[in-house]
Write an enzyme that holds these catalytic residues in place. Structure first.
Site, PDB file in Angstrom:
ATOM      1  CB  THR A  17      58.233  50.484  18.824  1.00 33.03           C
ATOM      2  OG1 THR A  17      56.803  50.500  18.913  1.00 33.03           O
ATOM      3  CG2 THR A  17      58.793  49.185  19.334  1.00 33.03           C
ATOM      4  CG  ASP A  18      57.535  56.284  15.689  1.00 32.74           C
ATOM      5  OD1 ASP A  18      56.402  56.537  16.168  1.00 32.74           O
ATOM      6  OD2 ASP A  18      58.111  57.058  14.899  1.00 32.74           O
ATOM      7  CE1 TYR A  19      49.738  55.862  15.908  1.00 34.75           C
ATOM      8  CE2 TYR A  19      49.712  54.081  14.325  1.00 34.75           C
ATOM      9  CZ  TYR A  19      49.040  54.980  15.131  1.00 34.75           C
ATOM     10  OH  TYR A  19      47.665  54.981  15.146  1.00 34.75           O
ATOM     11  CG  ASP A  20      51.854  49.438  12.850  1.00 31.02           C
ATOM     12  OD1 ASP A  20      51.598  48.504  13.634  1.00 31.02           O
ATOM     13  OD2 ASP A  20      51.534  49.433  11.651  1.00 31.02           O
ATOM     14  CB  ALA A  21      58.325  50.563  14.881  1.00 24.49           C
TER      15      ALA A  21
END
Ligand code: BGC
Length: 770
Positions: free
Chosen positions: A286-290
């Site tokens: 995932t992207d950051y903290d998604a």
């Protein structure tokens, strides 16, 4: 770095085949190795492999990982990012391979976006080179430097198509066109990964942000995306697919939702399109903290987020730790089958195997190698060459440029002696102290042959509210101790004493990139004021722009003698700018994103539809698709860019005008250098199909060639066109071509083209009997 004792530690898990020094072999060996390892893993250790921690060298979201070393030691992390240098990486890797129970090495990720320490132009600038081979080389150099610094995985290429320059992240991609975007995506994957990921100087690439992130509503970062599948397939998905076809090792989901479902919970996207249709067999992060952000997006609580992401096909969770916290509980409750966790874990271990990490977790990275391979003169030379090629000459009235290497120049503007902004918003490991300012570049180029008068003229930004916001994001904009009026007066005095004014103006790098959307995309007001005052002196003004997006430049285009767009040009920006200003390099860059006249025209892009009521240029006719208060045309179109020399195009010659089935069409044009300078022209091929089962763009880029030409030289440039180049997605989302009339256009910009029609049938049309 604790390197002794590594091999005995690994012997516990490594199959005999992998004790050989040779790089890992084929799939069967890998499967046997991974099976053997997974048989020894607990569920918790498997889930640990799905967890990606941020070490905090650079942070791009609200969460930050804690207790990293402890987690690594306990097998609760599959990778760590935002860490580099042989010593910092060595320490973490050593914890993983020496102190964790199964000694599994870590993926070490980092945002190596346009160079590691030798910084190349920002990706939007790189795309304006229209030179995939050179871009591939930049990625190769980035990989060499980053791996020497301990990194084995980069979060690049970013291939999000964008038609909206309000979106700050347009700086990070290759602009608005899917065909060019796909060529660049392939080139970057090849550059990073080479032909063998197990080599110690290759990086695993991660194509991002999957998907459609560049279509955020109203250009506001992270905003909703709602798009028909037809439009997605036709215009937005091709570059991601190209990266997959090039063998990219990993894919990053985007932070936006798509048609009501966040990308990280989007089964259609990750499983149906990516894995089933495109055959992707790497892993998805995932992207950051998604994952945990799906709660605010409206999908449910954290366990629900974890469940949705896992079921959609996300293998690795960046930073949010929802997998670590909830997957085991979800398994116990019967919501997630163990097979899903196994599958995701297997993909992470396979990536590590392909990278050769089980053979050498450090991949030969040492301080000595880092010293020898980073920021070398050759790397800097490549950065300079790419920067030169990335600049786009937007205007050059009366051949103001190139400047003579004599006389007096007033070098004015807040970016003239700046080094911090030159590296762009994704400088990551780049050190601005190693960058060359325009002032230094000019001095290197002309020494004392030219008298250079200096004045700052204005602050980069005067607006205190914007300065405060940027400061909160970590970018401190220096403010001169003098008043704006004092600075302005000094600049006007300096300009009045010069033959030519070179004004270096633009955005601060923090006004571009992530979380940097703007609703007004002109130069900051204080700089506009400075420019007006400089123009008023009556001296010829050369505007050198540094920025990360297409800007609105109507006034500037009318009043400045010359405009050179240099984006954020990287470590060698100043030298490259001087090369171009003084004619040591004839600019050849071409725009890859449309420059609007007005924000109200956005989204504006060259490959738009005709509509049923196209505007034909009659201002007195009302019921057509047009604005009352602004032209439909952009200020500078896609594909546009001048050189000091000029080029003329002959008519398009076709090898045939009636084709059948799989025949090949040759379309040629004579291109002549009609000016005084040796240069390179990017000859562009567009195709249109006036009638089809879905409405087509007015034209679509289908090829380009960079052609070097001496003054007076003519070359015949030929494109080979097959039905493959005519394909598009039909209403059933099948990728195919349809017979009919086509128009071939060739030229030096999307809006200056020579055209020729033809007919292409599936089968030969039987001759009429008498
Ligand atoms: C960005 C990604 C980046 C990631 C890791 C995110 O905020 O959207 O592009 O790769 O952070 O730094």
């Amino acid at each position: 770095m604790k390197r002794t004792g590594l091999l005995p530690a690994l012997i516990g898990v490594i199959m005999p085949c992998c004790l050989h020094a040779a790089p890992p072999a084929g799939d069967a060996d890998m499967n046997a190795f991974v099976n053997h390892l997974m048989n020894r893993m607990t569920l918790e250790e498997k889930i640990g492999q799905l967890n990606l921690l941020s070490a905090g060298f650079g942070v791009t979201g609200p969460e930050i990982s804690t207790d990293i070393e402890n987690k690594v030691e306990h097998g609760l992390a599959g990778g760590v990012f935002n860490v580099y240098t042989p010593s910092a990486v060595g320490k973490l890797q050593s914890l993983a391979v020496n102190d964790s129970r199964l000694h599994i090495p870590l993926l070490i990720g980092f945002d190596v976006i346009h160079g590691h320490k030798t910084i190349f132009p920002i990706p939007l600038g790189l795309s304006c080179t229209w030179n995939p081979a050179a871009i591939e080389r930049s990625a190769r150099i980035a990989a060499t430097e980053a791996t020497a610094d301990g990194v084995n995985w980069t979060f690049s290429p970013m291939v999000d198509i964008c038609r909206d320059p309000r979106w700050g992240r347009i700086a990070e991609g290759a602009g608005e066109d899917p065909y060019l975007g796909a060529q660049i995506a392939r080139a970057m994957v090849r550059g990073y990964q080479g032909d063998d990921l197990a080599r110690s100087n290759t990086l695993m690439a991660c194509v991002k942000h999957f998907a459609l992130y560049g279509a955020a509503e109203a250009g506001r970062d992270y905003n909703t995306v709602d798009m028909s599948r037809l439009k997605a397939y036709q215009y937005y998905l091709p570059p991601y697919q190209a990266a997959v076809e090039a063998g990219v090792g990993s894919v990053m989901t985007s932070l936006n939702e798509i048609n009501g479902v966040p990308a990280s919970a989007n089964h259609w996207l990750i499983t149906d399109v990516l894995r089933k249709q495109w055959g992707f067999n790497g892993f998805v992060v995932t992207d950051y903290d998604a994952v945990s952000e799906m709660t605010d997006a409206g999908m449910g609580d954290l366990p629900k987020d974890a469940e949705l992401a896992m079921k959609a096909g996300v293998d690795m969770d960046m930073v949010s730790e929802t997998y670590l916290k909830y997957l085991s509980e979800l398994f116990t409750r019967g919501e997630i089958p163990e097979s899903m966790i196994n599958q995701a874990c297997r993909r992470i271990l396979e990536a590590k195997y392909k990278l050769g990490l089980f053979n050498d977790p450090y991949r030969g990275c040492t301080e000595a190698r880092a010293r020898a391979e980073i920021l070398t003169p050759e790397n800097r030379k490549a950065a300079r060459e790419l920067a030169e090629q990335s600049f786009v000459l937007l205007k050059n009235d009366q051949q103001i440029l190139p400047l003579k290497k004599s006389g007096t120049i007033a070098l004015v503007g807040p970016l003239a002696d700046d080094r911090q902004n030159l590296l762009g918003s994704w400088r990551a490991a780049g050190d601005w102290r190693r960058a060359v300012s325009v002032e230094a570049g000019i001095s290197n180029a002309v020494g004392s042959a030219v008298t250079v008068l200096h004045a700052k003229g204005a602050n980069l930004i005067d607006d205190p509210a914007l300065r405060a916001t940027l400061k909160a994001f970590g970018e401190d904009i220096p403010v001169d101790s003098r008043s704006p009026q004092q600075m302005l007066s000094e600049a006007v005095a300096v300009a009045s004493n010069a033959d030519t004014v070179v004004a270096v103006l633009g955005e601060s790098s923090g006004m571009t990139g992530e979380a940097a959307s703007r609703s007004h995309i002109g130069l900051p007001e204080c700089q506009q004021k400075l420019l007006r005052a400089l123009v008023k002196t009556g001296k010829p003004v050369v505007l050198v722009l540094m920025n990360g997006r297409p800007l609105t430049l109507n006034w500037e285009a009318e009043h400045c003698g010359a405009i050179l767009e240099t984006w954020f040009g990287g470590t060698e920006a100043g030298n490259a700018i001087a090369d171009v200003l003084f004619g040591d390099y004839d600019p050849s860059g071409k725009l890859t994103a449309t420059f609007p006249r007005d924000v109200g025209q956005i989204p504006i892009y060259y490959n738009h539809k005709n509509t049923g009521r196209p505007y034909a240029g009659d201002p007195g006719y009302k019921y057509v698709s047009r604005y009352l208060d602004v032209s439909n045309n952009p200020l500078y179109p896609f594909g546009y860019g001048l050189s000091y020399t000029t080029f003329s195009y002959g008519n398009v010659e076709l090898s045939q005008t009636n084709l059948t089935g799989d025949e090949t069409l040759l379309a040629s044009v004579d291109v002549t250098n009609t000016g005084q300078y040796a240069s390179e022209e990017t000859v562009q091929l567009y195709v249109s199909q006036p009638a089809a089962s879905v409405t087509r763009s007015v034209e679509d880029l289908r090829g380009f060639q960079k052609v070097p030409l001496q003054p007076g030289e003519t070359r015949k440039v030929t494109f080979r066109i097959t039905p493959e180049d005519l394909k598009f997605y039909n209403p059933e989302l099948e990728y195919d071509w349809e017979p009919g009339t086509f128009i071939i256009h060739i030229g030096g910009s999307s809006s200056q083209l020579k055209s020729a029609p033809l007919i292409w049938n599936r089968q030969a049309v039987p001759a009429q009997s008498e």
